[in-house]
Design an enzyme around this catalytic site. Structure first.
Site, mmCIF file in Angstrom:
data_model
loop_
_atom_site.group_PDB
_atom_site.id
_atom_site.type_symbol
_atom_site.label_atom_id
_atom_site.label_comp_id
_atom_site.label_asym_id
_atom_site.label_seq_id
_atom_site.Cartn_x
_atom_site.Cartn_y
_atom_site.Cartn_z
ATOM 1 N N GLU A 9 0.855 -1.191 0.000
ATOM 2 C CA GLU A 9 0.000 0.000 0.000
ATOM 3 C C GLU A 9 0.883 1.230 0.000
ATOM 4 O OE1 GLU A 9 -2.668 -1.624 3.403
ATOM 5 O OE2 GLU A 9 -3.903 -0.169 2.296
ATOM 6 N N TYR A 53 -0.490 6.472 -3.068
ATOM 7 C CA TYR A 53 -1.253 6.664 -4.316
ATOM 8 C C TYR A 53 -2.095 5.469 -4.694
ATOM 9 C CZ TYR A 53 1.699 10.709 -4.716
ATOM 10 O OH TYR A 53 2.325 11.890 -4.459
ATOM 11 N N VAL A 71 -1.456 -2.390 -3.977
ATOM 12 C CA VAL A 71 -1.034 -3.478 -4.868
ATOM 13 C C VAL A 71 -1.674 -4.767 -4.380
ATOM 14 C CG1 VAL A 71 0.898 -4.774 -5.850
ATOM 15 C CG2 VAL A 71 1.149 -2.321 -5.421
ATOM 16 N N ASP A 94 13.911 5.016 -5.734
ATOM 17 C CA ASP A 94 13.439 4.462 -4.461
ATOM 18 C C ASP A 94 13.832 2.995 -4.318
ATOM 19 O OD1 ASP A 94 10.267 4.451 -2.615
ATOM 20 O OD2 ASP A 94 12.349 4.731 -1.992
HETATM 21 O O1 LIG Z 1 4.775 1.917 -11.021
HETATM 22 C C1 LIG Z 1 4.716 0.693 -10.470
HETATM 23 C C2 LIG Z 1 3.736 0.366 -9.558
HETATM 24 C C3 LIG Z 1 3.694 -0.906 -8.977
HETATM 25 C C4 LIG Z 1 4.624 -1.830 -9.330
HETATM 26 C C5 LIG Z 1 4.591 -3.185 -8.739
HETATM 27 C C6 LIG Z 1 4.545 -4.281 -9.570
HETATM 28 C C7 LIG Z 1 4.535 -5.566 -9.057
HETATM 29 C C8 LIG Z 1 4.611 -5.755 -7.694
HETATM 30 C C9 LIG Z 1 4.694 -7.124 -7.185
HETATM 31 C C10 LIG Z 1 4.723 -7.517 -5.880
HETATM 32 C C11 LIG Z 1 4.914 -8.903 -5.893
HETATM 33 N N1 LIG Z 1 5.075 -9.813 -4.878
HETATM 34 C C12 LIG Z 1 5.061 -9.579 -3.519
HETATM 35 C C13 LIG Z 1 4.994 -10.671 -2.712
HETATM 36 C C14 LIG Z 1 4.961 -10.504 -1.328
HETATM 37 C C15 LIG Z 1 5.009 -9.235 -0.782
HETATM 38 C C16 LIG Z 1 4.935 -8.971 0.699
HETATM 39 N N2 LIG Z 1 5.481 -9.979 1.516
HETATM 40 C C17 LIG Z 1 5.284 -9.715 2.914
HETATM 41 C C18 LIG Z 1 4.997 -10.832 3.759
HETATM 42 C C19 LIG Z 1 4.062 -9.681 3.514
HETATM 43 C C20 LIG Z 1 5.105 -8.141 -1.571
HETATM 44 C C21 LIG Z 1 5.128 -8.307 -2.961
HETATM 45 N N3 LIG Z 1 4.968 -9.277 -7.157
HETATM 46 N N4 LIG Z 1 4.837 -8.222 -7.946
HETATM 47 C C22 LIG Z 1 4.660 -4.646 -6.841
HETATM 48 C C23 LIG Z 1 4.658 -3.357 -7.368
HETATM 49 C C24 LIG Z 1 5.609 -1.505 -10.241
HETATM 50 O O2 LIG Z 1 6.571 -2.416 -10.528
HETATM 51 C C25 LIG Z 1 5.663 -0.247 -10.820
#
Ligand SMILES: Oc1ccc(-c2ccc(-c3cc(Nc4ccc(CNC5CC5)cc4)n[nH]3)cc2)c(O)c1
Length: 321
Positions: A32, A35, A38, A146
């Site tokens: 989160e 903006y 996810v 970032d």
């Molecule tokens: O401009 C942007 C905006 C958002 C994204 C974005 C794209 C993909 C993801 C993502 C997250 C993800 N997997 C993930 C798996 C687990 C977690 C959290 N784990 C902890 C235990 C709670 C967090 C992420 N896979 N793909 C996250 C952000 C991006 O890559 C660009």
């Protein structure tokens, strides 16, 4: 919590749609930000896991619409094995939804699960992939801005990809100052801490140096609790700031004390690992090596690591890397 994502309307003709957002089932919230959120989702017809970024504000808000379109334009340009790739874009009820690859966990998850760091072998493999991803961004004139453990994703086969380029931005034109942006403090380069208007891709190299140290020890290298504290930790470990930055700091309240005695602390790691890390953490941004030169550093080349690991990556990624 099950949530059926409603019917969508394709954002642009370049993303022809099939059954819209109905094709996804929400499984969890994985991130989160101010903006948006996810979501971990599963595609109903083939079980594919995806991450869907949902913008919280509707596009009525002109600023959100402008920011979202800028993010989408940038993400459409960037495709690389070590960046989380965007799969498609939708709009529903005047909100934007960006669909991305899903990876199993983050580097933060790994650091929290491991006591004392990830071990040098894993740290080196993660570092090499991070540098490949950031080198691709920089070659395409994009600064991530970032880089931090939450924005480094790891697949269950050890593939590393950078994500959340939501705050990334194109390199400013010569002479054009950047808008203010606050990267996550612990990974923020000195030039950002002193609010230098002209900063560049070197801020990502600094953050990667911080991440390398953290992967080796398990602890953040510079866990400052304020900007002044952040600068104090940096100076204590890697020495004086660049003179132009020191001048800015000495004008800040309490900044004069930050001049630093010149004596440095010690960085983690040994030999070539420590040499590479120290190069990333030079307080003068102009003195930091580029990502492409770091990929050719003796640390990766002299022991044959790059050659053998690239072969391993090709197998895992199933394509030429
Ligand atoms: O401009 C942007 C905006 C958002 C994204 C974005 C794209 C993909 C993801 C993502 C997250 C993800 N997997 C993930 C798996 C687990 C977690 C959290 N784990 C902890 C235990 C709670 C967090 C992420 N896979 N793909 C996250 C952000 C991006 O890559 C660009």
């Amino acid at each position: 919590m099950m949530m059926r994502l409603d019917r969508r309307s394709a954002l642009s003709p370049s993303t022809p749609s099939s059954r819209g957002m109905d094709k996804y089932e929400q499984l969890a919230v994985v991130g989160e930000g101010s903006y948006g959120v996810v979501l971990k989702c599963k595609r109903r017809d083939n079980g594919q896991l995806v991450a869907i970024k949902k913008f919280l504000e509707t596009e009525e808000d002109a600023a959100v619409r402008k920011m979202a379109l800028r993010e989408i334009r940038m993400l459409k340009k960037l495709r690389h094995e070590h960046l989380v790739n965007m799969i498609e874009v939708f709009r529903r009820k005047r909100r934007f939804y960006l669909v991305f690859e899903y990876l199993d966990h983050t580097l933060l998850d790994e650091l929290e699960a491991a006591t004392g760091g990830l071990g040098e072998d894993t740290a080196k493999k993660h570092l090499y992939q991070l540098l490949k991803g950031i080198d691709y961004c920089h070659q395409n004139s994009i600064i991530h801005r970032d880089v931090k453990p939450e924005n480094v994703l790891v697949s269950n086969t050890g593939i590393v990809k950078l994500c959340d380029l939501g705050f990334a931005r194109a390199l400013a034109a010569p002479g054009e100052p950047y808008t203010e942006y606050v990267a996550t403090r612990w990974y923020r380069a000195p030039e950002l801490l002193v609010a230098e208007h002209r900063y560049g891709p070197e801020v990502d190299i600094w953050a990667i140096g911080c991440l390398f140290a953290e992967m080796l020890t398990g602890d953040p290298l510079f866990p400052g609790d304020s900007d002044i504290d952040q600068l104090a930790l940096i100076i204590k470990t890697v020495g004086k700031l660049a003179p132009r930055h020191q001048q800015v700091v000495s004008r800040l309240s309490g900044g004069a004390a930050l001049a630093g005695s010149g004596s440095k602390g010690t960085l983690p790691g040994t030999g070539l690992a420590k040499e590479l890390m120290a190069a990333c953490l030079r307080t003068e941004p102009r003195a930091r090596p580029s990502a492409s030169s770091l990929l050719r550093h003796k640390y990766f080349i002299s022991d044959g690591f790059a050659e053998s690991f690239n072969a391993e990556l090709r197998k895992k990624l199933g394509k030429d890397v």
